[in-house]
Write an enzyme that holds these catalytic residues in place. Structure first.
Site, PDB file in Angstrom:
ATOM      1  N   THR A   1       0.783  -1.328   0.190  1.00  0.00           N
ATOM      2  CA  THR A   1       0.135   0.014   0.078  1.00  0.00           C
ATOM      3  C   THR A   1       0.799   1.004   0.052  1.00  0.00           C
ATOM      4  O   THR A   1       0.169   2.386  -0.275  1.00  0.00           O
ATOM      5  CB  THR A   1      -0.960   0.018   1.330  1.00  0.00           C
ATOM      6  N   LYS A   2       2.160   1.089  -0.125  1.00  0.00           N
ATOM      7  CA  LYS A   2       2.852   2.324   0.349  1.00  0.00           C
ATOM      8  C   LYS A   2       3.079   3.079  -1.206  1.00  0.00           C
ATOM      9  O   LYS A   2       2.634   2.369  -2.195  1.00  0.00           O
ATOM     10  CB  LYS A   2       4.257   1.948   0.663  1.00  0.00           C
ATOM     11  N   ASN A   3       3.576   4.055  -1.291  1.00  0.00           N
ATOM     12  CA  ASN A   3       3.659   4.995  -2.589  1.00  0.00           C
ATOM     13  C   ASN A   3       4.376   4.305  -3.607  1.00  0.00           C
ATOM     14  O   ASN A   3       3.766   4.181  -4.589  1.00  0.00           O
ATOM     15  CB  ASN A   3       4.103   6.360  -2.188  1.00  0.00           C
TER      16      ASN A   3
END
Ligand SMILES: Cc1ncc(COP(=O)(O)O)c(C=O)c1O
Length: 371
Positions: free
Chosen positions: A188-190
């Site tokens: 889910t991180k950038n």
């Protein structure tokens, strides 16, 4: 007709756009039959180091391990003290505690939620060895002030850049200020992998070599073990897909910023809302769009009734977790951190989210405060 539900995030727009390229990159690893510590990792490490503005990147298994390795190569261990943000995800604390060091939490700046540099100095003792700033939600900490303190007291700095890929402070990318820095490529991180992943970034060649050794059982050469290292390596499949995604990160961050600006415009002056605030120096990459309100739980409920998913990052601060009972912290010890935990709400935001979804979410919020 009931409106279409709005999820907290969706991978589809990003992943559909790069589907062919990502699958080809994965297929190259599949066909090469080399899955650990190979060319795909080397290529990603070089590209990510260049992106951050460091000379080296060392890929590891996840963000937690990246922090453990970064602290280890900075020489942090038992009996040392580490300055940590009181307001952070518990993984930051766990990794710092794993070194055997004692944690010294510091309250956040009330506007940015990031560690308040003005309050760090009073927590520095003769045992303090490091400061561990976390660029929470995608916004850089005040690295000018933190690096100045580190120089004054001869401390190591390890940035936790898990939530801020591509963010800058005074024009410099986060993950390049500290002596060794850690990041996570949790999906889910950038910049997210298709599973677990993480990396250490540094411009210190000796530290990079130590990290490379430590992530691979402590081997300094084949069969020769210099120390009791760990097994934490970013694998070839994850590295291959991360190299593809890295090419789009700046564009995706721009999209995040555009959506955030749209929220800011639509929510300004509504109810008691406190909106994310940026400064001239901090270029926010909006890993999360976090608002604050005293009526958080009711607002969350109202949004859920309309099919809009939100999350709370994070409802229980680390000092009130059972895991840290040994410190004897109690409610009231970090009042601002506790107030943040009681009032924050993360709104849906992902690259590819449509502006009408931001508009509908904002409208439900506005209506909630009118009633
Ligand atoms: C601020 C912060 N630090 C550390 C981590 C740990 O990363 P990982 O889940 O990859 O171990 C995360 C993410 O989960 C995080 O948000």
């Amino acid at each position: 007709m009931t409106p279409e539900p709005i999820p907290f995030l969706s991978f589809s727009p990003q992943h559909n756009a790069i589907r062919q390229e990502a699958l080809e990159a994965l297929a190259r690893v599949y066909d090469k039959n080399w899955f650990i510590l190979g060319d795909a990792l080397k290529a990603f490490e070089d590209a990510y180091a260049a992106f951050c503005g460091t000379s080296r990147c060392v890929g590891v298994g996840n963000g937690y391990d990246a922090l453990v390795v970064a602290l280890k190569i900075c020489g942090i261990g038992k009996g040392d003290e580490i300055i940590v943000p009181a307001n952070t995800y518990v993984a930051t604390w766990h990794a710092a505690a794993q070194t055997g060091a004692i944690l010294r939490p510091v309250e956040p700046n009330p506007v940015t939620f990031n560690i308040d540099p003005q309050q760090i100095e009073q927590h520095i003792t003769s045992k303090t060895k490091a400061i561990l700033p976390v660029h929470l939600y995608g916004q850089a900490c005040n690295m000018t002030a933190i690096m100045a303190l580190a120089r004054k007291y001869n401390l190591m700095v390890v940035e936790d850049n898990a939530q801020a890929h591509g963010a800058t402070w005074a024009g410099q990318r986060t993950g390049s200020f500290g002596h060794a820095n850690a990041t996570s490529f949790y999906p889910t991180k950038n910049l997210g992998a298709l599973g677990d992943g993480g990396a250490v970034t540094t411009s210190d060649e000796t530290k990079a070599a130590l990290a490379r050794q430590f992530r691979n059982y402590g081997f300094e050469s084949k069969h020769v073990c210099a120390e009791k290292g760990i097994n934490s390596r970013l694998d070839e499949l994850q590295a291959a897909v991360l190299s593809v995604k890295l090419k789009y990160l700046t564009q995706w961050n721009e999209e995040r910023r555009g959506l955030a600006e749209s929220y800011l415009e639509k929510l300004r002056g509504v109810g008691d809302l406190m909106l994310p605030a940026t400064s001239a120096e901090a270029n926010h990459v909006y890993h999360l769009f976090v608002i604050r309100t005293a009526r958080r739980d009711k607002l969350k409920e109202a949004l859920a009734k309309e099919g809009i998913e939100t999350m709370v990052h994070y409802p229980i601060p680390p000092h009130l977790q059972q895991a840290y009972a040994e410190y004897g912290f109690k409610k009231g010890d970090f009042p601002l951190t506790e107030r943040v935990a009681d009032t924050v709400l993360s709104l849906p935001l992902w690259p590819g989210m449509r502006d009408e979804q931001v508009a509908r979410t904002s409208e439900v919020i506005r209506n909630f405060f009118v009633n």
